[in-house]
Scaffold this motif. Structure first.
Motif, PDB file in Angstrom:
ATOM      1  N   SER A  48      -5.549  -4.250 -10.657  1.00 45.54           N
ATOM      2  CA  SER A  48      -5.182  -5.444  -9.696  1.00 45.54           C
ATOM      3  C   SER A  48      -3.683  -5.920  -9.675  1.00 45.54           C
ATOM      4  CB  SER A  48      -6.172  -6.659 -10.457  1.00 45.54           C
ATOM      5  OG  SER A  48      -5.940  -7.899  -9.559  1.00 45.54           O
ATOM      6  N   LYS A  49      -3.046  -5.943 -10.782  1.00 45.98           N
ATOM      7  CA  LYS A  49      -1.646  -6.156 -10.968  1.00 45.98           C
ATOM      8  C   LYS A  49      -0.748  -5.173 -10.222  1.00 45.98           C
ATOM      9  CE  LYS A  49      -2.522  -9.133 -14.952  1.00 45.98           C
ATOM     10  NZ  LYS A  49      -4.003  -9.056 -14.717  1.00 45.98           N
ATOM     11  N   LEU A  50      -1.340  -3.927 -10.465  1.00 46.61           N
ATOM     12  CA  LEU A  50      -0.429  -2.760  -9.676  1.00 46.61           C
ATOM     13  C   LEU A  50      -0.677  -2.965  -8.201  1.00 46.61           C
ATOM     14  CD1 LEU A  50      -1.447   0.619 -11.766  1.00 46.61           C
ATOM     15  CD2 LEU A  50       0.696  -0.626 -11.709  1.00 46.61           C
ATOM     16  N   ARG A  51      -1.845  -3.475  -7.744  1.00 48.32           N
ATOM     17  CA  ARG A  51      -2.085  -3.654  -6.304  1.00 48.32           C
ATOM     18  C   ARG A  51      -1.105  -4.713  -6.025  1.00 48.32           C
ATOM     19  NH1 ARG A  51      -6.958  -2.330  -3.709  1.00 48.32           N
ATOM     20  NH2 ARG A  51      -8.487  -1.338  -5.184  1.00 48.32           N
ATOM     21  N   MET A  71       4.026  -6.203  -2.945  1.00 44.98           N
ATOM     22  CA  MET A  71       5.337  -7.058  -3.143  1.00 44.98           C
ATOM     23  C   MET A  71       6.252  -5.735  -2.509  1.00 44.98           C
ATOM     24  SD  MET A  71       5.802  -8.696  -6.935  1.00 44.98           S
ATOM     25  CE  MET A  71       4.388  -9.991  -7.404  1.00 44.98           C
ATOM     26  N   GLU A  72       6.218  -4.719  -2.899  1.00 47.70           N
ATOM     27  CA  GLU A  72       7.191  -3.560  -2.265  1.00 47.70           C
ATOM     28  C   GLU A  72       6.923  -3.413  -0.948  1.00 47.70           C
ATOM     29  OE1 GLU A  72       8.834  -2.235  -6.115  1.00 47.70           O
ATOM     30  OE2 GLU A  72       9.497  -2.764  -3.984  1.00 47.70           O
ATOM     31  N   LEU A  79       6.529   1.148  -3.142  1.00 49.40           N
ATOM     32  CA  LEU A  79       5.130   1.023  -2.600  1.00 49.40           C
ATOM     33  C   LEU A  79       4.270   2.436  -2.951  1.00 49.40           C
ATOM     34  CD1 LEU A  79       2.668  -0.159  -0.851  1.00 49.40           C
ATOM     35  CD2 LEU A  79       3.960   0.870   1.031  1.00 49.40           C
ATOM     36  N   LYS A  80       5.172   3.527  -2.535  1.00 49.73           N
ATOM     37  CA  LYS A  80       4.369   4.996  -2.817  1.00 49.73           C
ATOM     38  C   LYS A  80       4.099   5.059  -4.388  1.00 49.73           C
ATOM     39  CE  LYS A  80       5.320   9.805  -2.460  1.00 49.73           C
ATOM     40  NZ  LYS A  80       6.264  10.778  -2.070  1.00 49.73           N
ATOM     41  N   ARG A  81       4.970   4.495  -5.232  1.00 46.73           N
ATOM     42  CA  ARG A  81       4.645   4.731  -6.517  1.00 46.73           C
ATOM     43  C   ARG A  81       3.560   3.962  -6.963  1.00 46.73           C
ATOM     44  NH1 ARG A  81       9.400   3.425  -8.042  1.00 46.73           N
ATOM     45  NH2 ARG A  81       8.961   1.202  -8.858  1.00 46.73           N
ATOM     46  N   TYR A  82       3.297   2.648  -6.718  1.00 50.55           N
ATOM     47  CA  TYR A  82       2.208   2.020  -7.400  1.00 50.55           C
ATOM     48  C   TYR A  82       1.004   2.286  -6.480  1.00 50.55           C
ATOM     49  CZ  TYR A  82       6.253  -0.809  -9.483  1.00 50.55           C
ATOM     50  OH  TYR A  82       7.106  -1.276 -10.286  1.00 50.55           O
ATOM     51  N   THR A  83       1.204   2.699  -5.210  1.00 54.17           N
ATOM     52  CA  THR A  83      -0.032   2.950  -4.472  1.00 54.17           C
ATOM     53  C   THR A  83      -0.754   4.181  -5.229  1.00 54.17           C
ATOM     54  OG1 THR A  83       0.605   2.071  -2.309  1.00 54.17           O
ATOM     55  CG2 THR A  83      -1.102   3.805  -2.403  1.00 54.17           C
ATOM     56  N   GLU A  84       0.117   5.200  -5.606  1.00 57.37           N
ATOM     57  CA  GLU A  84      -0.338   6.427  -6.202  1.00 57.37           C
ATOM     58  C   GLU A  84      -0.875   6.076  -7.539  1.00 57.37           C
ATOM     59  OE1 GLU A  84      -0.988   8.968  -4.827  1.00 57.37           O
ATOM     60  OE2 GLU A  84       0.080   9.004  -2.956  1.00 57.37           O
ATOM     61  N   GLU A  85      -0.406   5.242  -8.528  1.00 61.13           N
ATOM     62  CA  GLU A  85      -0.905   4.686  -9.650  1.00 61.13           C
ATOM     63  C   GLU A  85      -2.360   4.174  -9.484  1.00 61.13           C
ATOM     64  OE1 GLU A  85       3.236   3.334 -11.778  1.00 61.13           O
ATOM     65  OE2 GLU A  85       1.275   2.713 -12.885  1.00 61.13           O
ATOM     66  N   VAL A  86      -2.460   3.321  -8.700  1.00 58.99           N
ATOM     67  CA  VAL A  86      -3.798   2.724  -8.397  1.00 58.99           C
ATOM     68  C   VAL A  86      -4.921   3.684  -8.031  1.00 58.99           C
ATOM     69  CG1 VAL A  86      -4.932   1.019  -6.793  1.00 58.99           C
ATOM     70  CG2 VAL A  86      -2.702   0.488  -7.660  1.00 58.99           C
ATOM     71  N   ASN A  95      -3.377   2.489   3.616  1.00 53.67           N
ATOM     72  CA  ASN A  95      -2.853   2.152   5.163  1.00 53.67           C
ATOM     73  C   ASN A  95      -1.503   1.602   5.085  1.00 53.67           C
ATOM     74  OD1 ASN A  95      -3.573   1.584   7.946  1.00 53.67           O
ATOM     75  ND2 ASN A  95      -3.632  -0.526   7.223  1.00 53.67           N
ATOM     76  N   SER A  96      -1.309   0.755   4.381  1.00 56.06           N
ATOM     77  CA  SER A  96       0.083   0.052   4.025  1.00 56.06           C
ATOM     78  C   SER A  96       1.076   0.905   3.838  1.00 56.06           C
ATOM     79  CB  SER A  96       0.063  -0.915   2.834  1.00 56.06           C
ATOM     80  OG  SER A  96      -0.910  -1.858   3.166  1.00 56.06           O
TER      81      SER A  96
END
Length: 496
Positions: free
Chosen positions: A99-102, A107-108, A117-124, A139-140
């Motif tokens: 949830s927090k990584l989302r 934010m990014e 955005l790419k880094r956190y999306t791939e982590e999620v 999508n974002s």
């Protein structure tokens, strides 16, 4: 919030009661979509729970992140959310971490930071089981790639989501949003045929779906927009007429009105802003009535703090609405002005090119009494016999040949005979005739259905956006396709 507001003097609260109260207040503001710009005391909660309660500290850091975000302190907001993520990881709270990584990814995205955005999306995606329930984040990411000009990555990310369109947990979201975004992205990148094909596929899916049937409005609108960009005004009008605007949302209806205004301009050369002005006035009246009712309810609660906050939000929304409306109108007017200017320049350029081309043609015809041939050493005969698919033949003087037209399995040969135009039919393909006339540079294919004699062209004109050749003696007009126009120019240039 009503319960929290019953606390008469919250400033008297101490210790954990104070920390819990302001965390609850901040959480209530989030739940009612209100600003957290005045919830500074969540920072007290974050300090209080340090080394006391890791779960409450994790929540406090997340709320403090929201507070800083509303205060436009984006760096501090991300720092607080990072701390909250670390607390969740230490507690092995997988759902909380996701949830927090989302939140960090959003934010990014809002800051336009592609790498973050790419880094956190791939982590999620890695934590939450792959592509099948991460369509919104991906999508974002695809949209951010697109706005940064990385089209290959944008397309690859979109295809990554679309691959799970029928099996994903959020399949409806993929069909409703991602597929449409993908199609619009293709159109925006100039891949009009592929984008139109995908939009028509989406529309067909909507029409056969009981859940998504109402979403076909957006697909029809996008198809109309794409066909207009492609230059097919009839198709654009056809899809626009299929839209049931009564079922459209306010935002979609506004876009449709603006699009129809542009479509009318492209079709008729005139634009009328009456409909969009009436729409704006109607929205303003409804908004004012709605705000009046909301304001009356707030006064009945006898809560000064909430009342002032709602008034602030109301003013902000009203200002945003009028600013958005003004910007939209300015954008439409500017776009139409640019379109008109470009069209005017294009027509002027076309007229200048046609004028020069006609001068070259007259110079060519004036300097040559006979039809030029392939080479000076081996001149082509002035008399030719045309053959076709059967034993039939047609003999004529090449100088008297005006033009040849393809008619089904035949060609119709127009020639000058005793000062008059006569035509003869010969069973043959235009390609066969073109090969037989290859030795005569003045014989040029101007259209898939016509071969003309440049010596018999009286004038080159432009009519309703298409180039045409006016032939001598008969004054017939022969169309010139865009792909063959360059061939005619090159032939005149070479002969000169």
């Amino acid at each position: 919030m009503c319960v929290l507001n019953k606390v008469e003097d919250a400033s008297r609260l101490k210790g954990e009661w104070k920390a819990r109260y302001w965390m609850a207040m901040a959480q209530a503001h989030i739940g009612t979509y209100q600003a957290l710009s005045e919830d500074s005391l969540v920072l007290y909660a974050a300090e209080y729970y340090q080394d006391k309660d890791s779960a409450m500290l994790c929540k406090a850091h997340a709320l403090a992140s929201s507070y800083y975000w509303w205060r436009d302190s984006f760096a501090k907001a991300k720092d607080m959310m990072h701390l909250s993520v670390e607390e969740s990881k230490r507690a092995n709270d997988r759902e909380g971490t996701i949830s927090k990584l989302r939140s960090l990814a959003r934010m990014e995205s809002l800051e336009g930071n592609l790498d973050g955005l790419k880094r956190y999306t791939e982590e999620v995606v890695k934590l939450d089981g792959g592509d099948k329930n991460q369509a919104k984040l991906l999508n974002s990411l695809a949209i951010e790639y697109f706005y940064h000009g990385n089209y290959d990555a944008a397309i690859a990310t979109m295809e990554r989501i679309v691959a799970y369109r029928d099996t994903a947990a959020d399949s409806i979201y993929i069909w409703n949003d991602v597929m449409r975004n993908y199609a619009d992205m293709l159109v925006a990148m100039g891949q009009l045929d592929k984008g139109i094909q995908l939009q028509e596929y989406i529309l067909d899916h909507y029409q056969h779906s009981t859940i998504l049937e109402d979403n076909k409005i957006g697909a029809l609108f996008s198809l109309s927009h794409a066909w207009l960009l492609k230059g097919d005004k009839q198709k654009a009008r056809q899809y626009m007429d299929m839209v049931d605007e009564e079922k459209a949302t306010d935002a979609t209806r506004f876009c449709m009105i603006a699009h129809r205004m542009v479509l009318n301009y492209a079709t008729t050369g005139r634009y009328d802003m009456t409909e969009i002005a009436e729409y704006a006035n109607n929205k303003r009246d409804k908004r004012e009535k709605s705000e009046a009712v909301a304001e009356a309810k707030e006064w009945s609660m006898h809560n000064l703090r909430d009342h002032e906050l709602m008034l602030t939000v109301s003013r902000q929304r009203q200002l945003i609405f009028f600013l958005a409306l003004t910007l939209a109108l300015i954008s439409v007017i500017f776009g139409l002005s640019v379109l008109a200017g470009k069209r005017k320049k294009l027509l002027a350029k076309q007229e200048e090119e046609l004028k020069l081309l006609n001068e070259q043609l007259k110079s060519l015809q004036k300097g040559r009494k006979e039809t030029p041939v392939a080479t000076a050493e081996q001149p082509a005969p002035t008399h030719i016999t045309l053959t076709g698919s059967t034993s039939d033949t047609l003999s004529l003087d090449i100088a008297n040949l005006v033009y040849i037209e393809a008619v089904g399995n035949y060609v119709k040969v127009y020639q000058l005979f005793d000062g008059k135009i006569k035509n003869d039919m010969l069973r043959a393909t235009l390609k066969q005739i073109e090969e037989q006339l290859s030795a005569y540079p003045m014989m040029v294919r101007c259209h898939r259905a016509f071969i003309i004699n440049l010596q018999q062209v009286e004038q080159i004109i432009s009519h309703t956006g298409t180039t045409q050749l006016v032939m001598k003696n008969c004054h017939d007009t022969i169309p010139v396709s865009r792909s063959n126009m360059a061939q005619i120019k090159a032939a005149i240039k070479d002969l000169l």
